[in-house]
Scaffold this active site. Structure first.
Site, PDB file in Angstrom:
ATOM      1  N   LYS A  17       0.850  -1.197   0.000  1.00 21.83           N
ATOM      2  CA  LYS A  17       0.000   0.000   0.000  1.00 21.83           C
ATOM      3  C   LYS A  17       0.890   1.253   0.000  1.00 21.83           C
ATOM      4  CE  LYS A  17      -0.534   0.188   5.053  1.00 21.83           C
ATOM      5  NZ  LYS A  17      -1.463   0.453   6.139  1.00 21.83           N
ATOM      6  N   TYR A  74      13.373  31.797   2.049  1.00 17.24           N
ATOM      7  CA  TYR A  74      12.155  32.424   2.586  1.00 17.24           C
ATOM      8  C   TYR A  74      12.252  32.616   4.093  1.00 17.24           C
ATOM      9  CZ  TYR A  74       9.617  31.347  -1.764  1.00 17.24           C
ATOM     10  OH  TYR A  74       9.186  31.275  -3.054  1.00 17.24           O
TER      11      TYR A  74
HETATM   12  C1  LIG Z   1      -3.377  -3.683   8.755  1.00 16.91           C
HETATM   13  C2  LIG Z   1      -1.906  -3.575   8.509  1.00 16.91           C
HETATM   14  N1  LIG Z   1      -1.191  -4.692   8.400  1.00 16.91           N
HETATM   15  C3  LIG Z   1       0.140  -4.645   8.177  1.00 16.91           C
HETATM   16  C4  LIG Z   1       0.816  -3.449   8.058  1.00 16.91           C
HETATM   17  C5  LIG Z   1       2.296  -3.444   7.838  1.00 16.91           C
HETATM   18  O1  LIG Z   1       2.962  -2.880   8.926  1.00 16.91           O
HETATM   19  P1  LIG Z   1       4.548  -2.775   8.926  1.00 16.91           P
HETATM   20  O2  LIG Z   1       4.891  -1.807   7.874  1.00 16.91           O
HETATM   21  O3  LIG Z   1       4.885  -2.304  10.287  1.00 16.91           O
HETATM   22  O4  LIG Z   1       5.057  -4.144   8.619  1.00 16.91           O
HETATM   23  C6  LIG Z   1       0.094  -2.264   8.174  1.00 16.91           C
HETATM   24  C7  LIG Z   1       0.795  -0.980   8.073  1.00 16.91           C
HETATM   25  O5  LIG Z   1       0.416   0.061   8.458  1.00 16.91           O
HETATM   26  C8  LIG Z   1      -1.304  -2.315   8.402  1.00 16.91           C
HETATM   27  O6  LIG Z   1      -2.034  -1.210   8.533  1.00 16.91           O
END
Ligand SMILES: Cc1ncc(COP(=O)(O)O)c(C=O)c1O
Length: 382
Positions: A38, A273
């Protein structure tokens, strides 16, 4: 027409492979790794990373939303995909038709899935249980209502039962994680007692995957560690305290730009700035042609460093939208269009995502996920 990018990322496929191997070596037998891709694969590029991971034996690639899942599919990724975040009711039909696995925690969503799925093409659901994060999740009291829907509807397939830790990265005290595990265990027993044989129980993310075998179950959803970054100092410390081996993760991403101008600035002149930096001596200033639009955090103003020709160059003045300035006075033989390393190595020097995070008062997750999606990602060591 090929044009030169002002800033680009190098994605080291060999480092990615090394991390996968290291993470898999930490997982208990029977637990499969689910790469989390993601947020633009944590800033590394959906398709650049997706293509490297596709059909490499991962049961799923995990994303947050339906748009990301479709982007991967349309980009040629054939791997099964797990959508972990909210899917609007109006889009559930499309999500089922595409064959994605869906994380579900609303009764409204489940009822809509019954309406849009069929026994022939059932909705592939993973229930998300509330164990203590109060983010997404079904409480213990309400779990029977959800299970009843599955018992009564051939349009629903219970493929997974999941949860997520709230306090595993930020501490070396893991008692809250243990409490969450107890709640997860109780609800898992409830699911089993209701007659379900669920193929995938999953709760572990990177920190739990690296630290706690008892959290592994069938799947481990691994994000940050896949990209060669530790979830936190505390995770690293806990890992080392457990007597495990150092240096198993290798950062996958290098972020670069170039010097777009070198200029002499007289003692007493202000830089940028808000006139927040004033030259205390005659100096040579380098102008880097990217800024906060590209994900280079404005909190790095007057705090961060870049690397030029193997030396550290401090940021002077405020980060602008598309530009920032660095002090290159002490960089030998500095030239126009010299490479500027924002994250990565140059000579003996290294700047890590964690350094930027510290300077910008945030975490490495935010630093990498916010690197502009518009920047070119070049895969090296394929
Ligand atoms: C539901 C869920 N699972 C897994 C992960 C993966 O976490 P990590 O990047 O700490 O492995 C995330 C990351 O935010 C998450 O929201």
């Amino acid at each position: 027409m090929t044009i030169t990018s002002l800033s680009w990322l190098e994605i080291d496929a060999a480092a990615l492979r090394q991390n996968i191997e290291a993470i898999r070596a930490n997982l208990s037998p029977g637990c499969l790794m689910v790469p989390v891709v993601k947020a633009n694969a944590y800033g590394h590029g959906y398709l650049e990373i997706g293509k490297l991971l596709d059909k490499q034996g991962f049961p799923f690639l995990a994303v947050h939303n339906l748009e990301e899942a479709i982007l991967l599919r349309e980009g040629g990724i054939e791997n099964d995909i797990l959508i972990m975040g909210y899917i609007p009711l109006a889009d559930l039909r499309a999500a089922v038709a595409a064959g994605f696995d869906l994380v579900v925690y609303n009764l409204e969503s489940l009822k809509k899935l019954v309406a849009v799925a069929t026994a022939k093409q059932p909705a592939r659901c993973h229930l998300k249980l509330e164990t203590g994060t109060q983010r997404q999740g079904i409480t213990e009291e309400r779990l029977p209502e959800f299970l009843k829907e599955f018992q009564e509807s051939s349009q629903l397939m219970l493929r997974g039962v999941s949860s997520h830790f709230a306090n595993i990265e930020d501490t070396t005290d893991h008692s809250y994680a243990q409490l969450q595990m107890e709640r997860f265990g109780r609800m898992k027993d409830q699911v089993i007692a209701s007659g379900f044989a669920v193929p995938y129980y999953h709760i572990a993310s990177s920190a739990a995957s690296l630290l706690f075998p008892e959290t592994h179950f069938h799947l481990a959803r691994v994000g940050i560690a896949l990209y060669g970054l530790w979830p936190s100092k505390e995770t690293y410390l806990s890992y080392r305290l457990a007597g495990k081996e150092n240096q198993i993760l290798k950062p996958v991403l290098t972020w670069k730009s170039l010097l777009g101008q070198i200029k002499d600035v007289r003692r007493g002149e202000y830089v940028g700035y808000g006139t927040t930096y004033r030259a205390t001596a005659d100096m040579k200033l380098g102008v880097v042609p990217i800024g906060y639009f590209d994900g280079y955090d404005r909190l790095l103003s007057n705090r961060g460093y870049c690397l030029v020709n193997g030396r550290r160059a401090p940021i002077r003045g405020r980060i602008c939208m598309n530009l920032f300035m660095i002090d290159v006075t002490d960089i030998p033989d500095v030239r126009l269009e010299n490479t500027v390393v924002l994250i990565g190595e140059s000579g003996d020097e290294i700047i890590r995502a964690e350094d930027l995070a510290e300077w910008a008062n945030t975490i490495n997750y935010e630093i990498v996920t916010r690197i502009g999606a518009h920047l070119k990602r070049i895969v090296t060591n394929p």
